[in-house]
Design a protein around this motif. Structure first.
Motif, PDB file in Angstrom:
ATOM      1  N   ALA A   1       0.836  -1.208   0.000  1.00  0.00           N
ATOM      2  CA  ALA A   1       0.000   0.000   0.000  1.00  0.00           C
ATOM      3  C   ALA A   1       0.869   1.255   0.000  1.00  0.00           C
ATOM      4  CB  ALA A   1      -0.935  -0.006   1.213  1.00  0.00           C
ATOM      5  N   LEU A   2       1.920   1.268   0.809  1.00  0.00           N
ATOM      6  CA  LEU A   2       2.823   2.426   0.814  1.00  0.00           C
ATOM      7  C   LEU A   2       3.525   2.551  -0.527  1.00  0.00           C
ATOM      8  CD1 LEU A   2       3.903   4.814   2.383  1.00  0.00           C
ATOM      9  CD2 LEU A   2       5.660   3.325   3.343  1.00  0.00           C
ATOM     10  N   TRP A   3       3.924   1.433  -1.114  1.00  0.00           N
ATOM     11  CA  TRP A   3       4.521   1.437  -2.446  1.00  0.00           C
ATOM     12  C   TRP A   3       3.530   2.001  -3.470  1.00  0.00           C
ATOM     13  CZ3 TRP A   3       3.291  -2.791  -6.082  1.00  0.00           C
ATOM     14  CH2 TRP A   3       3.964  -2.671  -7.296  1.00  0.00           C
ATOM     15  N   GLY A   4       2.255   1.622  -3.369  1.00  0.00           N
ATOM     16  CA  GLY A   4       1.217   2.149  -4.263  1.00  0.00           C
ATOM     17  C   GLY A   4       1.050   3.647  -4.110  1.00  0.00           C
ATOM     18  N   PHE A   5       1.080   4.122  -2.867  1.00  0.00           N
ATOM     19  CA  PHE A   5       1.013   5.571  -2.647  1.00  0.00           C
ATOM     20  C   PHE A   5       2.203   6.254  -3.311  1.00  0.00           C
ATOM     21  CE2 PHE A   5       2.435   9.268  -0.246  1.00  0.00           C
ATOM     22  CZ  PHE A   5       1.339  10.100  -0.415  1.00  0.00           C
ATOM     23  N   GLY A   6       3.383   5.664  -3.163  1.00  0.00           N
ATOM     24  CA  GLY A   6       4.577   6.229  -3.789  1.00  0.00           C
ATOM     25  C   GLY A   6       4.452   6.264  -5.298  1.00  0.00           C
ATOM     26  N   MET A   7       3.888   5.196  -5.900  1.00  0.00           N
ATOM     27  CA  MET A   7       3.693   5.195  -7.352  1.00  0.00           C
ATOM     28  C   MET A   7       2.782   6.331  -7.771  1.00  0.00           C
ATOM     29  SD  MET A   7       3.474   1.276  -8.741  1.00  0.00           S
ATOM     30  CE  MET A   7       2.068   0.753  -7.773  1.00  0.00           C
ATOM     31  N   TRP A   8       1.674   6.506  -7.044  1.00  0.00           N
ATOM     32  CA  TRP A   8       0.749   7.598  -7.367  1.00  0.00           C
ATOM     33  C   TRP A   8       1.452   8.946  -7.269  1.00  0.00           C
ATOM     34  CZ3 TRP A   8      -0.710  11.432  -3.876  1.00  0.00           C
ATOM     35  CH2 TRP A   8      -1.623  12.366  -4.364  1.00  0.00           C
ATOM     36  N   LEU A   9       2.184   9.161  -6.175  1.00  0.00           N
ATOM     37  CA  LEU A   9       2.864  10.440  -5.963  1.00  0.00           C
ATOM     38  C   LEU A   9       3.883  10.715  -7.071  1.00  0.00           C
ATOM     39  CD1 LEU A   9       3.272  12.876  -4.094  1.00  0.00           C
ATOM     40  CD2 LEU A   9       4.983  11.522  -2.861  1.00  0.00           C
ATOM     41  N   ILE A  10       4.699   9.734  -7.399  1.00  0.00           N
ATOM     42  CA  ILE A  10       5.712   9.915  -8.440  1.00  0.00           C
ATOM     43  C   ILE A  10       5.048  10.120  -9.797  1.00  0.00           C
ATOM     44  CG2 ILE A  10       7.625   8.776  -9.660  1.00  0.00           C
ATOM     45  CD1 ILE A  10       8.217   7.419  -6.854  1.00  0.00           C
ATOM     46  N   ASP A  11       3.988   9.369 -10.078  1.00  0.00           N
ATOM     47  CA  ASP A  11       3.237   9.543 -11.330  1.00  0.00           C
ATOM     48  C   ASP A  11       2.723  10.979 -11.447  1.00  0.00           C
ATOM     49  OD1 ASP A  11       1.544   8.102 -13.639  1.00  0.00           O
ATOM     50  OD2 ASP A  11       0.199   9.425 -12.533  1.00  0.00           O
ATOM     51  N   ARG A  12       2.095  11.483 -10.382  1.00  0.00           N
ATOM     52  CA  ARG A  12       1.552  12.851 -10.403  1.00  0.00           C
ATOM     53  C   ARG A  12       2.670  13.876 -10.586  1.00  0.00           C
ATOM     54  NH1 ARG A  12      -2.540  12.814 -12.574  1.00  0.00           N
ATOM     55  NH2 ARG A  12      -1.894  10.738 -12.955  1.00  0.00           N
ATOM     56  N   LEU A  13       3.743  13.729  -9.823  1.00  0.00           N
ATOM     57  CA  LEU A  13       4.847  14.691  -9.910  1.00  0.00           C
ATOM     58  C   LEU A  13       5.462  14.707 -11.307  1.00  0.00           C
ATOM     59  CD1 LEU A  13       6.613  14.062  -6.471  1.00  0.00           C
ATOM     60  CD2 LEU A  13       5.249  16.065  -7.130  1.00  0.00           C
ATOM     61  N   MET A  14       5.669  13.530 -11.878  1.00  0.00           N
ATOM     62  CA  MET A  14       6.263  13.465 -13.222  1.00  0.00           C
ATOM     63  C   MET A  14       5.335  14.062 -14.270  1.00  0.00           C
ATOM     64  SD  MET A  14       8.209   9.811 -13.408  1.00  0.00           S
ATOM     65  CE  MET A  14       8.541  10.079 -15.141  1.00  0.00           C
ATOM     66  N   ARG A  15       4.064  13.707 -14.219  1.00  0.00           N
ATOM     67  CA  ARG A  15       3.117  14.229 -15.217  1.00  0.00           C
ATOM     68  C   ARG A  15       2.985  15.747 -15.110  1.00  0.00           C
ATOM     69  NH1 ARG A  15       0.288  10.404 -18.011  1.00  0.00           N
ATOM     70  NH2 ARG A  15       0.451   8.285 -17.211  1.00  0.00           N
ATOM     71  N   ASN A  16       2.947  16.256 -13.892  1.00  0.00           N
ATOM     72  CA  ASN A  16       2.857  17.719 -13.716  1.00  0.00           C
ATOM     73  C   ASN A  16       4.139  18.404 -14.189  1.00  0.00           C
ATOM     74  OD1 ASN A  16       0.257  17.635 -12.721  1.00  0.00           O
ATOM     75  ND2 ASN A  16       0.912  17.564 -10.588  1.00  0.00           N
ATOM     76  N   ALA A  17       5.296  17.855 -13.849  1.00  0.00           N
ATOM     77  CA  ALA A  17       6.569  18.468 -14.240  1.00  0.00           C
ATOM     78  C   ALA A  17       6.741  18.472 -15.764  1.00  0.00           C
ATOM     79  CB  ALA A  17       7.724  17.724 -13.583  1.00  0.00           C
ATOM     80  N   LEU A  18       6.254  17.423 -16.422  1.00  0.00           N
ATOM     81  CA  LEU A  18       6.406  17.314 -17.872  1.00  0.00           C
ATOM     82  C   LEU A  18       5.225  17.880 -18.651  1.00  0.00           C
ATOM     83  CD1 LEU A  18       7.890  13.701 -17.931  1.00  0.00           C
ATOM     84  CD2 LEU A  18       9.129  15.851 -18.267  1.00  0.00           C
ATOM     85  N   GLY A  19       4.183  18.294 -17.915  1.00  0.00           N
ATOM     86  CA  GLY A  19       2.974  18.827 -18.570  1.00  0.00           C
ATOM     87  C   GLY A  19       2.178  17.749 -19.286  1.00  0.00           C
ATOM     88  N   TRP A  20       2.277  16.495 -18.842  1.00  0.00           N
ATOM     89  CA  TRP A  20       1.559  15.365 -19.454  1.00  0.00           C
ATOM     90  C   TRP A  20       0.355  15.005 -18.618  1.00  0.00           C
ATOM     91  CZ3 TRP A  20       6.196  11.509 -20.241  1.00  0.00           C
ATOM     92  CH2 TRP A  20       7.043  12.021 -21.203  1.00  0.00           C
TER      93      TRP A  20
END
Length: 146
Positions: free
Chosen positions: A126-145
């Motif tokens: 579950a913590l790993w899943g939260f980390g995936m969500w957080l990294i996914d959001r950060l990457m998409r926002n940083a790249l404008g995707w």
């Protein structure tokens, strides 16, 4: 770059990096609380290629990240955000680990469901899943995707 390719790239990176940060942090917490004795950042080579355990875990985490990146956004609200990533990892990945991966490795289903494993593993994922969500959001926002 197509949306499909972006989703695969971001999902893989999110899953792999989350293994290295959040998954290992969860096992560190479990170790510190005395629930497990899991070696962190384990470099023990795995057969047949001799790849270090942590790199194998990050690779498989990346593949699971791709799956989550395609599945979770298609779920209905409120499961298409952080909650979906957390539940995907905590339920789906745990069940696959217990009922498919462990028997393939010659271990009993669910590793015999000995405590505290049935509690610690889903919480770790579950913590790993939260980390995936957080990294996914950060990457998409940083790249404008978005």
């Amino acid at each position: 770059m197509t949306t499909y390719t972006r989703t695969m790239l971001v999902g893989f990176i999110a899953g792999a990096v989350s293994v290295l940060v959040f998954h290992q942090a969860a096992f560190w917490i479990a170790n510190e609380m005395g629930y497990t004795r899991v070696p962190l950042y384990n470099l023990r080579p795995l057969p047949p290629l001799g790849v270090p355990t942590i790199l194998s875990q990050a690779f498989w985490g990346g593949l699971w990240g791709i799956a989550a990146a395609f599945v979770v956004p298609r779920l209905p609200r409120p499961l298409n955000g952080a909650l979906g990533w957390i539940l995907f990892a905590a339920i789906i990945v745990t069940l696959v680990n217990w009922f498919i991966v462990q028997p393939i490795k010659g271990l009993p289903v669910g590793n015999g469901f000995r405590m505290p494993g049935p509690v610690v593993l889903p919480l770790d994922y579950a913590l790993w899943g939260f980390g995936m969500w957080l990294i996914d959001r950060l990457m998409r926002n940083a790249l404008g995707w978005r």
